[in-house]
Design a protein around this motif. Structure first.
Motif, short mmCIF file in Angstrom:
data_model
loop_
_atom_site.label_atom_id
_atom_site.label_comp_id
_atom_site.label_asym_id
_atom_site.label_seq_id
_atom_site.Cartn_x
_atom_site.Cartn_y
_atom_site.Cartn_z
N MET A 1 -1.22 -1.69 2.18
CA MET A 1 -1.91 -2.94 2.53
C MET A 1 -1.01 -3.84 3.36
N ARG A 2 0.27 -3.91 2.99
CA ARG A 2 1.19 -4.77 3.73
C ARG A 2 1.30 -4.30 5.19
N ASP B 1 0.19 -8.60 0.58
CA ASP B 1 -1.12 -8.84 1.21
C ASP B 1 -1.20 -10.29 1.71
N VAL C 1 -1.89 -5.32 6.97
CA VAL C 1 -1.92 -6.76 7.29
C VAL C 1 -0.99 -7.07 8.46
N SER D 1 -0.43 -0.90 -2.32
CA SER D 1 0.01 -2.25 -1.94
C SER D 1 0.94 -2.20 -0.72
N SER E 1 -5.21 -11.06 -4.20
CA SER E 1 -5.37 -9.80 -3.47
C SER E 1 -6.10 -8.81 -4.37
N ALA F 1 0.79 -11.65 -3.19
CA ALA F 1 0.24 -11.58 -1.83
C ALA F 1 1.33 -11.76 -0.78
#
Lengths: 156, 156
Positions: B68-69, A37, B72, B65, A59, A33
């Motif tokens: 996603m980063r 994330d 975020v 992923s 995540s 994460a």
């Protein structure tokens, strides 16, 4: 050198496969994460306790990635897999907490030749991941491309 | 201490957001795949050259992923996000190679209150990631739960 045991023809609709299990540590959950994330409930124990999840949880992308590793180690590495164009459903049904024992099961839902490529077939697969309480934590339905043992003849 | 700028009410259907960009190295692609998706075309340059992808390419889960980063860092960290129950579509449209410059854009597709929770609303969002050639490499459509600025009244 890996040996291919499973070609497209071997992936029969209705068949199921047990794909092993994995148990993420708190450190692994935080490491994933932190990189991909960094939401508070994935990286901070105290914030996670105050969240709707009630404690640190992985995540969703980490859960999918752990499922993928099981799929590769226990099936794809012995198959003629050529990758995936995507999924038509992905459900994070329950939070995954540190120490949970997650087991993966797959079911072949559908199989069809690929019109554009006589040497390749398409398979639709359900992925179901359960925790140690028997709760389903992840459900996915997606497509995989696999090389055929015997290419379709031009008439097919 | 983060400050919430975006509550459910602020997420208006039709609105779009540019969410920054990321460029994975070959080392990062191999590191992710070694841990989660050790298929030859994700970990081995030579095997990848011989594959249908024509060269080393990122695991689809790595691409998700990375997206996603960006989501975020450039949006969720300033929002009242409560996590996601899942996606209804995920498409890996093109391979992602080392050095590709990937930019993410999101579009709010739909917004509705959550019947079971007057303080939470649901939003359906499209995620589109493009490479430096303008090719779309990833498309996702999924749900997010967000706390409302003002909870629904009981009559609502």
């Amino acid at each position: 050198m890996s040996i291919i045991k499973y070609y497209w023809e071997d992936l029969v609709p209705g068949s199921t496969r047990e794909l092993g299990s994995v148990s993420p540590t708190a450190e692994e959950i935080r490491a994933f994460a932190t990189q991909f994330d960094p939401q508070p409930f994935h990286v901070d124990e105290e914030a996670a306790k105050a969240s709707i999840f009630g404690g640190l949880c992985a995540s969703g992308w980490h859960t999918c990635s752990m499922a993928m590793r099981l799929m590769v180690d226990n099936f794809l590495s012995e198959s003629s897999s050529l990758g995936s164009p995507g999924l038509e459903s992905l459900k994070w049904l329950k939070p995954v907490h540190p120490g949970d024992a997650l087991s993966l099961k797959s079911t072949i839902l559908e199989s069809r030749p690929m019109a554009s490529r006589p040497d390749v077939g398409l398979v639709r697969t359900a992925w179901d991941m359960f925790n140690q309480h028997g709760d389903k934590v992840l459900h996915m339905e997606g497509y995989g491309m696999f090389r055929r043992r015997t290419p379709a003849s031009p008439q097919e």
